[in-house]
Design a protein around this motif. Structure first.
Motif, short mmCIF file in Angstrom:
data_model
loop_
_atom_site.label_atom_id
_atom_site.label_comp_id
_atom_site.label_asym_id
_atom_site.label_seq_id
_atom_site.Cartn_x
_atom_site.Cartn_y
_atom_site.Cartn_z
N GLY A 65 57.27 15.82 -10.11
CA GLY A 65 57.50 14.62 -11.08
C GLY A 65 57.01 14.54 -12.44
N GLU A 66 55.62 15.08 -12.58
CA GLU A 66 55.21 15.14 -13.99
C GLU A 66 55.87 16.04 -14.78
OE1 GLU A 66 50.85 16.22 -16.30
OE2 GLU A 66 50.69 16.10 -14.12
N ALA A 67 56.31 17.10 -14.37
CA ALA A 67 56.99 18.25 -15.21
C ALA A 67 58.28 17.48 -15.56
CB ALA A 67 57.07 19.55 -14.51
N ALA A 68 58.87 16.87 -14.58
CA ALA A 68 60.31 16.41 -14.79
C ALA A 68 60.10 15.11 -16.08
CB ALA A 68 61.01 15.61 -13.74
N CYS A 69 59.14 14.30 -15.56
CA CYS A 69 59.00 13.31 -16.79
C CYS A 69 58.78 13.77 -18.25
CB CYS A 69 57.79 12.43 -16.32
SG CYS A 69 58.01 11.41 -14.95
N ARG A 70 57.90 14.80 -18.49
CA ARG A 70 57.62 15.22 -19.55
C ARG A 70 58.82 15.83 -20.22
NH1 ARG A 70 52.28 15.26 -20.89
NH2 ARG A 70 50.75 15.30 -18.89
N LYS A 71 59.61 16.65 -19.31
CA LYS A 71 60.88 17.24 -19.93
C LYS A 71 61.73 16.31 -20.33
CE LYS A 71 62.06 21.08 -20.34
NZ LYS A 71 62.00 21.77 -21.41
N LEU A 72 62.15 15.11 -19.45
CA LEU A 72 63.04 14.01 -19.87
C LEU A 72 62.32 13.24 -21.11
CD1 LEU A 72 63.90 13.08 -16.24
CD2 LEU A 72 65.37 14.18 -17.83
N ALA A 73 61.47 13.00 -21.16
CA ALA A 73 60.81 12.28 -22.43
C ALA A 73 61.04 13.13 -23.79
CB ALA A 73 59.21 11.98 -22.33
N GLY A 74 60.96 14.32 -23.48
CA GLY A 74 61.10 15.11 -24.83
C GLY A 74 62.65 15.21 -25.44
N PHE A 75 63.80 14.69 -24.31
CA PHE A 75 65.01 14.20 -24.75
C PHE A 75 65.16 12.80 -25.37
CE2 PHE A 75 65.88 17.82 -22.11
CZ PHE A 75 66.96 18.39 -22.58
N GLY A 76 64.07 12.16 -25.37
CA GLY A 76 63.96 10.72 -26.02
C GLY A 76 64.18 9.73 -25.00
N PHE A 77 64.37 9.87 -23.71
CA PHE A 77 64.85 8.85 -22.74
C PHE A 77 63.43 7.98 -22.86
CE2 PHE A 77 67.72 12.08 -21.00
CZ PHE A 77 68.84 11.65 -21.06
N GLN A 78 63.67 7.03 -22.22
CA GLN A 78 62.49 5.89 -21.77
C GLN A 78 62.11 6.19 -20.48
OE1 GLN A 78 62.68 1.97 -23.47
NE2 GLN A 78 64.57 2.55 -24.67
N VAL A 79 61.10 6.94 -20.14
CA VAL A 79 60.73 7.31 -18.65
C VAL A 79 59.43 6.63 -18.13
CG1 VAL A 79 60.26 9.41 -17.45
CG2 VAL A 79 61.36 9.72 -19.50
N ALA A 80 59.75 6.36 -16.95
CA ALA A 80 58.88 5.75 -16.31
C ALA A 80 58.61 6.55 -14.76
CB ALA A 80 59.26 4.23 -15.73
N GLY A 81 57.60 6.46 -14.17
CA GLY A 81 57.48 7.25 -13.09
C GLY A 81 56.60 6.26 -11.92
N TRP A 82 56.97 6.44 -10.67
CA TRP A 82 56.28 5.65 -9.62
C TRP A 82 55.99 6.82 -8.54
CZ3 TRP A 82 56.56 5.24 -4.26
CH2 TRP A 82 55.84 4.31 -3.82
N SER A 83 54.75 6.35 -7.89
CA SER A 83 54.29 7.22 -6.64
C SER A 83 53.46 6.23 -6.07
CB SER A 83 53.55 8.45 -7.35
OG SER A 83 53.10 9.33 -6.11
N GLY A 84 53.09 6.61 -4.60
CA GLY A 84 52.23 5.97 -3.87
C GLY A 84 50.68 6.02 -4.34
N SER A 85 50.48 7.19 -5.21
CA SER A 85 48.93 6.92 -5.83
C SER A 85 49.24 7.10 -7.01
CB SER A 85 48.62 8.55 -5.51
OG SER A 85 48.46 8.76 -4.04
N ARG A 86 48.26 6.65 -7.88
CA ARG A 86 48.28 6.38 -9.53
C ARG A 86 48.01 7.75 -10.23
NH1 ARG A 86 49.72 2.16 -11.85
NH2 ARG A 86 48.40 0.82 -10.53
N TYR A 87 48.97 7.97 -11.26
CA TYR A 87 48.79 9.07 -11.90
C TYR A 87 48.96 8.53 -13.35
CZ TYR A 87 49.88 12.00 -8.02
OH TYR A 87 50.01 12.79 -6.96
N GLU A 88 48.51 9.34 -14.27
CA GLU A 88 48.67 8.90 -15.94
C GLU A 88 49.34 10.18 -16.38
OE1 GLU A 88 45.21 7.89 -17.84
OE2 GLU A 88 44.41 6.21 -16.35
N ILE A 89 50.51 9.91 -17.11
CA ILE A 89 51.15 10.90 -17.74
C ILE A 89 51.39 10.15 -19.27
CG2 ILE A 89 53.29 12.28 -17.97
CD1 ILE A 89 53.75 11.74 -14.96
N ASP A 90 51.13 11.18 -20.31
CA ASP A 90 51.54 10.80 -21.73
C ASP A 90 52.87 10.32 -21.90
OD1 ASP A 90 48.64 10.94 -22.17
OD2 ASP A 90 48.71 13.03 -23.08
N GLY A 91 52.93 9.38 -22.55
CA GLY A 91 54.33 8.91 -23.00
C GLY A 91 55.32 8.59 -21.90
#
Length: 197
Positions: A65-91
């Motif tokens: 999920g982190e890798a996918a989020c970073r790639k999608l954010a690179g295209f300019g999408f407004q990206v949000a992520g959800w998981s059962g546990s807390r994560y922090e991903i820049d952007g």
């Protein structure tokens, strides 16, 4: 909790990111309805939106999920992520736990469902979840597994709650021959190709 790391399984992570990127861009740029139009030999004008105006929600974080989020954010999408546990991903706006699920779903115009991190339960894609998404949501169900209520998806497509879907399924047992999703023009189906083998 042992999590998949990019250094441990680069082919799995890279393959998944390629598949997610391909599918999200296809959903964003209306490839599914354009394929249906091609088959009917006629065109209908579709409004083109910039990636920066589209909210993409990634359901299931961790290494994939982190890798996918970073790639999608690179295209300019407004990206949000959800998981059962807390994560922090820049952007990326990250949510966790059941109390933050509804708000995450409500802003996901394209919902990406990935395998969850090790030890976390997969979230079911069913009528209750579809009802919490914006009307006309576009759906990517990646990674196979029996987490998708196919009849609920068909009903959501029929009433316009879901406008298009990309499904990666790994066997006929997951999507039996003759099921209406096979021939639905609003659905693009692939044969478990999210990861490189």
């Amino acid at each position: 909790m042992a999590l998949l790391s990019k250094s441990d399984q680069p082919d799995i992570v890279d393959g998944m990111v390629e598949y997610v990127t391909m599918s999200v861009l296809a959903l964003h740029r209306d490839l599914v309805p354009y394929i249906a139009m091609q088959r009917s030999q006629g065109w209908q004008q579709m409004r083109i939106l910039p990636a920066s105006s589209r909210h993409v929600g990634v359901l299931g974080l961790g290494a994939l999920g982190e890798a996918a989020c970073r790639k999608l954010a690179g295209f300019g999408f407004q990206v949000a992520g959800w998981s059962g546990s807390r994560y922090e991903i820049d952007g990326v706006t990250c949510s966790a736990g059941p109390d933050e699920m509804a708000e995450f779903l409500a802003r996901s115009e394209i919902l990406v469902c990935l395998p969850p991190p090790a030890g976390e339960a997969r979230v079911g894609l069913n009528a209750a979840l579809f009802a919490k998404l914006p009307r006309g949501v576009r759906l990517l169900s990646a990674g196979g597994r029996d987490h998708l209520d196919q009849d609920a998806l068909l009903a959501a497509l029929d009433d316009g709650q879901v406008s298009a879907a990309v499904l990666d399924v790994s066997s006929e047992a997951q999507l039996p021959k003759g099921h209406a999703l096979w021939s639905d023009p609003r659905v693009l189906i692939t044969a478990h190709i999210t990861g490189m083998i």
